[in-house]
Scaffold this active site. Sequence first.
Site, short mmCIF file in Angstrom:
data_model
loop_
_atom_site.label_atom_id
_atom_site.label_comp_id
_atom_site.label_asym_id
_atom_site.label_seq_id
_atom_site.Cartn_x
_atom_site.Cartn_y
_atom_site.Cartn_z
CB CYS A 1 -0.91 0.00 1.24
SG CYS A 1 -2.02 1.43 1.32
CB CYS B 1 -2.06 3.76 8.09
SG CYS B 1 -3.12 4.58 6.86
CB CYS C 1 -1.58 -0.43 8.17
SG CYS C 1 -2.22 -1.58 6.93
CB CYS D 1 -15.82 -7.15 5.29
SG CYS D 1 -17.12 -6.99 6.54
CB CYS E 1 -19.33 -4.48 4.00
SG CYS E 1 -18.58 -2.92 4.54
CB CYS F 1 -19.32 -0.01 8.05
SG CYS F 1 -18.31 -0.99 9.18
NE ARG G 1 -18.79 -5.58 12.17
CZ ARG G 1 -18.84 -4.86 11.05
NH1 ARG G 1 -17.73 -4.49 10.45
NH2 ARG G 1 -20.00 -4.50 10.54
#
Length: 404
Positions: A65, A69, A72, A109, A142, A202, A272
């Site tokens: 990626c 972040c 991550c 998801c 999702c 979400c 969740r």
Amino acid sequence: MDLLNTLVDKGLRRELPTRAEALAVLSTSDDDLLDVVAAAGKVRRHWFGRRVKLNYLVNLKSGLCPEDCSYCSQRLGSKADILKYTWLKPDDASKAAAAGVAGGAKRVCLVASGRGPTDRDVDRVAGTIKAIKDQNEGVEVCACLGLLSDGQADRLREAGADAYNHNLNTSESTYGDITTTHTYADRVDTVQKAHAAGLSACSGLIAGMGETDEDLVDVVFSLRDLDPDSVPVNFLIPMEGTPLEADWHLTPQRCLRILAMVRFVCPDVEVRIAGGREVHLRTMQPLALNLANSIFLGDYLTSEGQAGHADLEMIADAGFEVEGAGEVTLPQHRATAGGCGSHEGAGCGSHEGAGCGGHEGAGVCGSAPAATATAAPAPQVDELRRDLVSVRRRGAGTDIAPNA
């Protein structure tokens, strides 16, 4: 305790607590913890009974990626030894999803690493959504693909997506300390795009990144303002090879207080327990079901979770039940407003990095005393429990059967 009685009354009326009350929950003592759980449990049961909704993650594209972040394992510069692969083919993604559905998951998801999808990526995911829905009747889907450009949320909705996940992760004031390649405002914009397209929004948070109690309250109040249908609460998984690999700030007791605070602020929302529950809640996971009405089944994006059969046993042993395919997830007032959980037998309602809540690394004055407005700092945890963090080596992107 007057504070808890006030919060229960407000939760049953969907009334927003004060910031002082929310902070007071986070600063309660361990001696009062069971009272806090029992109070928040009354609110949870009022809106969701004893049902637990199961969700299942499929990592469509792992690693590499360009974003930075800090939490991550898929980030730019990550040295974490995770699986790296490009887009799964629709049939492969559908097979992975089918394992979760067979285990009881109502929502799948679909997560992809990256800043955000290209239009070609949206077409690719549309084909995957179709394959999953053709082969798994009634399942919710999702999507979690990063920052959305204009029109992309509408295209995902037209392709059959029911929801879109994009977490705020932390407070606006500290967001720049965690990520520099995009902004907090970018994340808010994507959640708003999902709302505007008619997707169920979400959006949640990650706790355990060194934030203060004030930061936690800030992000949860911001989520309340955005009004998502689902709020995933992640607990940082400190993956080796990431900037936060040594951040072990959470105890099971603090995790429970955070979940209770989220339930009081977002009483009628699907809360969740997402990434990190096995790492930080550990043997206290069953108690957390009194606060949250939704969990992920099996593994996360780049780390392994508790065995799927153990999740199901935990739910049953704690006196809860898996939400059935024909049950509506959300309370009636939310369902009739078009939120996810509003249509029986038709995807949404017939059924977490920042990935769909499964990160790897989105009132009236009450009785809380003013002294609780500034909460005590979170306890420091000296022991690094690296034995509790396992890199995912099975499921999507491998030839090994998934954990579901």
